[in-house]
Design an enzyme around this catalytic site. Sequence first.
Site, PDB file in Angstrom:
ATOM      1  N   LYS A   1       0.869  -1.186   0.000  1.00 55.20           N
ATOM      2  CA  LYS A   1       0.000   0.000   0.000  1.00 55.20           C
ATOM      3  C   LYS A   1       0.898   1.225   0.000  1.00 55.20           C
ATOM      4  O   LYS A   1       1.476   1.599   1.023  1.00 55.20           O
ATOM      5  CB  LYS A   1      -0.938   0.005   1.204  1.00 55.20           C
ATOM      6  CG  LYS A   1      -1.979   1.119   1.120  1.00 55.20           C
ATOM      7  CD  LYS A   1      -2.963   1.078   2.253  1.00 55.20           C
ATOM      8  CE  LYS A   1      -4.112   2.062   2.010  1.00 55.20           C
ATOM      9  NZ  LYS A   1      -3.677   3.415   1.648  1.00 55.20           N
TER      10      LYS A   1
ATOM     11  N   PHE B   1      -1.343  -1.135 -10.726  1.00 51.22           N
ATOM     12  CA  PHE B   1      -1.875  -2.321 -10.055  1.00 51.22           C
ATOM     13  C   PHE B   1      -3.161  -2.833 -10.683  1.00 51.22           C
ATOM     14  O   PHE B   1      -3.718  -3.824 -10.217  1.00 51.22           O
ATOM     15  CB  PHE B   1      -2.073  -2.090  -8.561  1.00 51.22           C
ATOM     16  CG  PHE B   1      -2.857  -0.866  -8.177  1.00 51.22           C
ATOM     17  CD1 PHE B   1      -4.215  -0.779  -8.402  1.00 51.22           C
ATOM     18  CD2 PHE B   1      -2.222   0.202  -7.571  1.00 51.22           C
ATOM     19  CE1 PHE B   1      -4.940   0.338  -8.033  1.00 51.22           C
ATOM     20  CE2 PHE B   1      -2.926   1.329  -7.187  1.00 51.22           C
ATOM     21  CZ  PHE B   1      -4.296   1.395  -7.423  1.00 51.22           C
TER      22      PHE B   1
ATOM     23  N   ARG C   1     -17.029   0.807  -2.684  1.00 52.39           N
ATOM     24  CA  ARG C   1     -16.171   0.530  -1.533  1.00 52.39           C
ATOM     25  C   ARG C   1     -16.677  -0.758  -0.895  1.00 52.39           C
ATOM     26  O   ARG C   1     -17.352  -0.760   0.129  1.00 52.39           O
ATOM     27  CB  ARG C   1     -16.218   1.685  -0.524  1.00 52.39           C
ATOM     28  CG  ARG C   1     -15.171   1.575   0.578  1.00 52.39           C
ATOM     29  CD  ARG C   1     -15.420   2.571   1.691  1.00 52.39           C
ATOM     30  NE  ARG C   1     -15.197   3.935   1.293  1.00 52.39           N
ATOM     31  CZ  ARG C   1     -14.007   4.557   1.346  1.00 52.39           C
ATOM     32  NH1 ARG C   1     -12.945   3.912   1.764  1.00 52.39           N
ATOM     33  NH2 ARG C   1     -13.912   5.816   0.970  1.00 52.39           N
TER      34      ARG C   1
ATOM     35  N   LYS D   1      -7.775  -2.811   3.005  1.00 48.87           N
ATOM     36  CA  LYS D   1      -6.505  -2.186   3.359  1.00 48.87           C
ATOM     37  C   LYS D   1      -6.133  -2.584   4.779  1.00 48.87           C
ATOM     38  O   LYS D   1      -6.970  -2.611   5.677  1.00 48.87           O
ATOM     39  CB  LYS D   1      -6.578  -0.668   3.208  1.00 48.87           C
ATOM     40  CG  LYS D   1      -7.718   0.007   3.937  1.00 48.87           C
ATOM     41  CD  LYS D   1      -7.794   1.492   3.594  1.00 48.87           C
ATOM     42  CE  LYS D   1      -9.019   2.141   4.235  1.00 48.87           C
ATOM     43  NZ  LYS D   1      -9.173   3.567   3.854  1.00 48.87           N
TER      44      LYS D   1
END
Length: 519
Positions: free
Chosen positions: A212, A301, A373, A379
């Site tokens: 990340k 990514f 989302r 994450k």
Amino acid sequence: MRLLELVHASRAVAATSGRRAKVERLAALLARLAPDEIAVAVGFLTGSPRQGRLGVGPAAVREAMAAAATPQPSLEILEVDRAFGRIAGLSGAGSTGERVRQLTETLSRATSEEQRFLAGLVLGEVRHGALEGLMAEAVARAGGLAPATVRRAVMLTGDLGGMARAALVEGEAGLAGLGIELFRPLQPMLAQTADDVGGALGRLGEAAFEAKLDGARVQIHKAGSDVRVFSRRLNDVTAAVPEIVEAVAALPAREAVFDGEVIALRPDGSPHPFQVTMRRFGRRLDVEGLRASLPLTPFLFDVLHLDGAALLDAPLAERWDALAGAAPPGLLVPRQVTGSVVAAEAFFAAALGFGHEGVMAKALDAPYEAGGRGFAWLKVKPAHTLDLVVLAAEWGHGRRRGWLSNLHLGARDEERGGFVMLGKTFKGMTDATLAWQTAELTKREIARDEWTIYVRPELVVEVAFNDVQASPHYPGGLALRFARVKRYRPDKSAEQADTLGAIRAIYRKATGQEPPPGP
């Protein structure tokens, strides 16, 4: 349609508490619009006129508001749209005064009720719960369409007004014609939070773990030698990142839409802090000088479109294979696919050791949900953080006298619209941060009292905290414990802030209890 009819609908939505009732009121208005009025009305109702900001600040609006209101309504919404277009197009010497003159002329034709609405629209203060999600549902209701079809069209186009016009004028056929279009950016896919890599694997099973990066999210579109780069907020930032343009232009793909991150690296390859990377995206840029002193490196990514093939609905594993075939390893984010907690924890530790924020865990079989989302992306970071919106700030004392210091923090209320306050913090701020936020918050002032300035909810701040506790002092019934500012997030809009629902979920998981009732 008369502007006053739209203003009355806006007031009715604001006075309505239930989501379904809000949708029905909006749908009733949408059904009465002429085709050319639809996109304009949607922009007005969501507080986002198609011209964006008009370059008119609070002082100028107050001056224009001195115009006497007319007792009889006559303004049409298309007239207002044309006036906004003329004002937004002004530039050069004398343009500030001319903007005020033209705005005054428009307001002089408005009733007092219309004047208040237009002033709020110009200043970005239309807050009545007609958020994009509600408006998409209202469009579906007005057009007799499936909500999922409408939401997907919004995700693909990033243009709520244009989508609404296509849906209400052409129906299913109009939406079917909407897809990925090169150089029209899509909303980025977003992530939920997992406590640790074990929790991520428990939800996803075998997953792709990616470093990340603490950089700037970008979407890169390529057609031949033409390359354009868009920010997380869908702004065109191509001119600021020539080295990214050159790197992608050199790739063999004829057409592509890439998702990725750009970051400034130190000579040893470790990342600079986020604030350093964001210097490349300031308002006044010496692009070539910054490129020499602070070069950016892209890390891709995902790929959403490649040489005529739309890949949004393909599983991540297939999209990654396509990406790996289109870009060299040096342009790809560090990544490992595993179902082992031990291997995932080792990858997480290595990412942290190299200076990255943490890791992203991604479901291998998930499509790309533009604007969504969900739990397909998770994450994982070492501590709880939330992206919250600054609602107000209090003047500091002692060493902080003269600076806005104690921030009022709000989460996005996805059910009712608007923002819900979760607490305050003055911790974690350097003198430079205090000076910057004082300047930025005073630009956004909408009201004040002796100690506090209330602002348009636009600035997003990343806040670290220990836990969430029940609190009768805040309208959401919850408060953050030991909140402290980590950084501001100029790359995020208020609509991308974390939600009250997410914070209620954190409380539920930590305590095993249902959170107190919300507002």
